[in-house]
Scaffold this motif. Sequence first.
Motif, PDB file in Angstrom:
ATOM      1  N   GLY A 117       0.819  -1.212   0.000  1.00  0.00           N
ATOM      2  CA  GLY A 117       0.000   0.000   0.000  1.00  0.00           C
ATOM      3  C   GLY A 117       0.851   1.259   0.000  1.00  0.00           C
ATOM      4  O   GLY A 117       0.544   2.237  -0.698  1.00  0.00           O
ATOM      5  N   ILE A 118       1.926   1.246   0.785  1.00  0.00           N
ATOM      6  CA  ILE A 118       2.839   2.397   0.810  1.00  0.00           C
ATOM      7  C   ILE A 118       3.463   2.599  -0.573  1.00  0.00           C
ATOM      8  O   ILE A 118       3.573   3.734  -1.059  1.00  0.00           O
ATOM      9  CB  ILE A 118       3.940   2.185   1.866  1.00  0.00           C
ATOM     10  N   SER A 119       3.843   1.511  -1.215  1.00  0.00           N
ATOM     11  CA  SER A 119       4.413   1.586  -2.559  1.00  0.00           C
ATOM     12  C   SER A 119       3.415   2.173  -3.549  1.00  0.00           C
ATOM     13  O   SER A 119       3.764   3.048  -4.363  1.00  0.00           O
ATOM     14  CB  SER A 119       4.851   0.190  -3.015  1.00  0.00           C
ATOM     15  N   ILE A 120       2.177   1.713  -3.476  1.00  0.00           N
ATOM     16  CA  ILE A 120       1.134   2.195  -4.387  1.00  0.00           C
ATOM     17  C   ILE A 120       0.881   3.685  -4.188  1.00  0.00           C
ATOM     18  O   ILE A 120       0.894   4.474  -5.143  1.00  0.00           O
ATOM     19  CB  ILE A 120      -0.165   1.394  -4.181  1.00  0.00           C
ATOM     20  N   GLY A 121       0.655   4.080  -2.942  1.00  0.00           N
ATOM     21  CA  GLY A 121       0.367   5.479  -2.657  1.00  0.00           C
ATOM     22  C   GLY A 121       1.528   6.392  -2.994  1.00  0.00           C
ATOM     23  O   GLY A 121       1.341   7.483  -3.549  1.00  0.00           O
ATOM     24  N   GLY A 122       2.738   5.953  -2.672  1.00  0.00           N
ATOM     25  CA  GLY A 122       3.916   6.763  -2.946  1.00  0.00           C
ATOM     26  C   GLY A 122       4.162   6.955  -4.431  1.00  0.00           C
ATOM     27  O   GLY A 122       4.486   8.062  -4.886  1.00  0.00           O
ATOM     28  N   PHE A 123       3.995   5.887  -5.191  1.00  0.00           N
ATOM     29  CA  PHE A 123       4.207   5.988  -6.635  1.00  0.00           C
ATOM     30  C   PHE A 123       3.181   6.908  -7.279  1.00  0.00           C
ATOM     31  O   PHE A 123       3.524   7.805  -8.051  1.00  0.00           O
ATOM     32  CB  PHE A 123       4.135   4.602  -7.280  1.00  0.00           C
ATOM     33  N   TRP A 124       1.899   6.686  -6.967  1.00  0.00           N
ATOM     34  CA  TRP A 124       0.856   7.489  -7.605  1.00  0.00           C
ATOM     35  C   TRP A 124       0.920   8.949  -7.195  1.00  0.00           C
ATOM     36  O   TRP A 124       0.587   9.842  -7.977  1.00  0.00           O
ATOM     37  CB  TRP A 124      -0.525   6.919  -7.277  1.00  0.00           C
ATOM     38  N   ALA A 125       1.341   9.219  -5.964  1.00  0.00           N
ATOM     39  CA  ALA A 125       1.424  10.606  -5.499  1.00  0.00           C
ATOM     40  C   ALA A 125       2.401  11.418  -6.336  1.00  0.00           C
ATOM     41  O   ALA A 125       2.206  12.624  -6.548  1.00  0.00           O
ATOM     42  CB  ALA A 125       1.837  10.647  -4.030  1.00  0.00           C
ATOM     43  N   LEU A 126       3.468  10.772  -6.813  1.00  0.00           N
ATOM     44  CA  LEU A 126       4.490  11.475  -7.585  1.00  0.00           C
ATOM     45  C   LEU A 126       4.360  11.254  -9.088  1.00  0.00           C
ATOM     46  O   LEU A 126       4.999  11.965  -9.870  1.00  0.00           O
ATOM     47  CB  LEU A 126       5.881  11.021  -7.135  1.00  0.00           C
ATOM     48  N   GLY A 127       3.552  10.275  -9.503  1.00  0.00           N
ATOM     49  CA  GLY A 127       3.518   9.868 -10.901  1.00  0.00           C
ATOM     50  C   GLY A 127       3.233  10.990 -11.879  1.00  0.00           C
ATOM     51  O   GLY A 127       3.984  11.206 -12.847  1.00  0.00           O
ATOM     52  N   THR A 128       2.156  11.744 -11.653  1.00  0.00           N
ATOM     53  CA  THR A 128       1.785  12.808 -12.587  1.00  0.00           C
ATOM     54  C   THR A 128       2.825  13.917 -12.603  1.00  0.00           C
ATOM     55  O   THR A 128       3.176  14.448 -13.664  1.00  0.00           O
ATOM     56  CB  THR A 128       0.407  13.389 -12.221  1.00  0.00           C
ATOM     57  N   ALA A 129       3.339  14.295 -11.422  1.00  0.00           N
ATOM     58  CA  ALA A 129       4.361  15.346 -11.360  1.00  0.00           C
ATOM     59  C   ALA A 129       5.615  14.934 -12.128  1.00  0.00           C
ATOM     60  O   ALA A 129       6.236  15.761 -12.816  1.00  0.00           O
ATOM     61  CB  ALA A 129       4.704  15.653  -9.908  1.00  0.00           C
ATOM     62  N   VAL A 130       5.998  13.668 -12.037  1.00  0.00           N
ATOM     63  CA  VAL A 130       7.174  13.188 -12.770  1.00  0.00           C
ATOM     64  C   VAL A 130       6.910  13.210 -14.274  1.00  0.00           C
ATOM     65  O   VAL A 130       7.767  13.635 -15.073  1.00  0.00           O
ATOM     66  CB  VAL A 130       7.568  11.777 -12.298  1.00  0.00           C
ATOM     67  N   ILE A 131       5.720  12.754 -14.690  1.00  0.00           N
ATOM     68  CA  ILE A 131       5.358  12.795 -16.113  1.00  0.00           C
ATOM     69  C   ILE A 131       5.460  14.226 -16.646  1.00  0.00           C
ATOM     70  O   ILE A 131       5.960  14.470 -17.750  1.00  0.00           O
ATOM     71  CB  ILE A 131       3.939  12.253 -16.331  1.00  0.00           C
ATOM     72  N   MET A 132       5.002  15.193 -15.859  1.00  0.00           N
ATOM     73  CA  MET A 132       5.049  16.593 -16.276  1.00  0.00           C
ATOM     74  C   MET A 132       6.481  17.085 -16.462  1.00  0.00           C
ATOM     75  O   MET A 132       6.722  18.041 -17.210  1.00  0.00           O
ATOM     76  CB  MET A 132       4.312  17.469 -15.258  1.00  0.00           C
ATOM     77  N   ARG A 133       7.435  16.454 -15.796  1.00  0.00           N
ATOM     78  CA  ARG A 133       8.840  16.839 -15.936  1.00  0.00           C
ATOM     79  C   ARG A 133       9.549  16.067 -17.045  1.00  0.00           C
ATOM     80  O   ARG A 133      10.640  16.451 -17.469  1.00  0.00           O
ATOM     81  CB  ARG A 133       9.568  16.634 -14.606  1.00  0.00           C
ATOM     82  N   LEU A 134       8.942  14.988 -17.506  1.00  0.00           N
ATOM     83  CA  LEU A 134       9.581  14.173 -18.537  1.00  0.00           C
ATOM     84  C   LEU A 134       9.247  14.632 -19.949  1.00  0.00           C
ATOM     85  O   LEU A 134      10.064  14.498 -20.863  1.00  0.00           O
ATOM     86  CB  LEU A 134       9.184  12.702 -18.376  1.00  0.00           C
ATOM     87  N   VAL A 135       8.033  15.150 -20.158  1.00  0.00           N
ATOM     88  CA  VAL A 135       7.593  15.500 -21.516  1.00  0.00           C
ATOM     89  C   VAL A 135       7.054  16.922 -21.545  1.00  0.00           C
ATOM     90  O   VAL A 135       6.666  17.468 -20.511  1.00  0.00           O
ATOM     91  CB  VAL A 135       6.500  14.521 -22.014  1.00  0.00           C
TER      92      VAL A 135
END
Length: 395
Positions: A117-135
């Motif tokens: 659960g910690i892995s899921i929440g941690g990944f999704w919390a940062l996922g969109t912000a990271v995508i915004m920095r990649l493209v």
Amino acid sequence: MTSSNQTLATGGSTSAWSAVFSMSLCVALLIASEFMPVSLLTPIAEGLGASEGQTGQAISVSGFFAVMASLLMTTVAGRLNRKVILLSMTALMLFSLVLIASAPNFAALMLARALLGISIGGFWALGTAVIMRLVPPEFVSRALSVMFTGQAVAAAFAAPLGSYLGGFMGWRGVFWLLVPLVAINLVWQWVSLPSLPANQRQTIGTLIHVLKRPYFARGMAATMFTFAGAFAMFTYLRPFLETVTQVNVTVLSILLLVLGFMGFAGTWLGGKFSTRHAIRLLQLMPLTMGLVTLGLIEFGELVLVTGLLLAVWGALNNAIPISWMTWLSQNVDDAPEAAGSLIVATIQASILLGAAFGGFLLDHVGIAATFVGSAALSGIAVLLVGSGRGLLKAS
């Protein structure tokens, strides 16, 4: 984006998209790890000497820890490099799978699911912000659709594959099979993700500041009712199909596969149209899904019509997260990590609350009431989105 991020997005496009695809695989593995145990619940319970009810609670405990992790991840992480955090979340998923596969008792299973659960929440919390920095901004919705393709794949195949493979290699074997896949994904992320230094330190105050924005608070409320409405119905779809549509196991599997495969169409839909039409999609999706749910009550005895309605519902269900994340990237681009933490926590909590609400109606009134309740929640989401102007930041 900063100038360094502009360079990353335009200059190193191949490596940037490789990183996006590695995140898509991570999503597929996270979703598979989270929901595959549902199809293995009985053998897991027998293997650990627990009741099916206890095992079900252990499986669902990951949702609670996902909510907590999504709220706290960006604040606890401080100024840590975001690449390090994503790698840590993938490594945590790897450890949780090893622990599940080798679990000697029920307590070990509970611990493993909490870590997942910690892995899921941690990944999704940062996922969109990271995508915004990649493209670049104009490619964000497309990159999000790539990432959410992993969700569509897992949603379509995780449960049937888990059930099938568990039949001849045992439930522990299924989880051991996931371990090398996650290990490969961890290496891929390490190679493809660029260094992502924290732009600024996130605090609880940052989360509160973002939540105080009227348009964002309204969006969170609409998000909550959209996802709660969807999962109030989806969680209890199988008993509906068994009691109202009265299908056998074969037809049930076909209908669920139709729903799952249409998720790919929804992922394409979200990626194709969210950039220019995010608000329109946020209006139409809960409205149409609510009407589909009511249509199931009216025509649920007809297998063909039920299949067509589920196809529409499955496509729209997968477009929802892409549309909301695109809305976030366009309207909270100054604080994407804080906004991402809040929206992921809202989604996870809404799934739990929607399932609880639907279960209450099912136990005390009946399956039709559950579906009516689901449609009502979707209707509230439509009203909250309204014309869409209330969801837009001031220009």
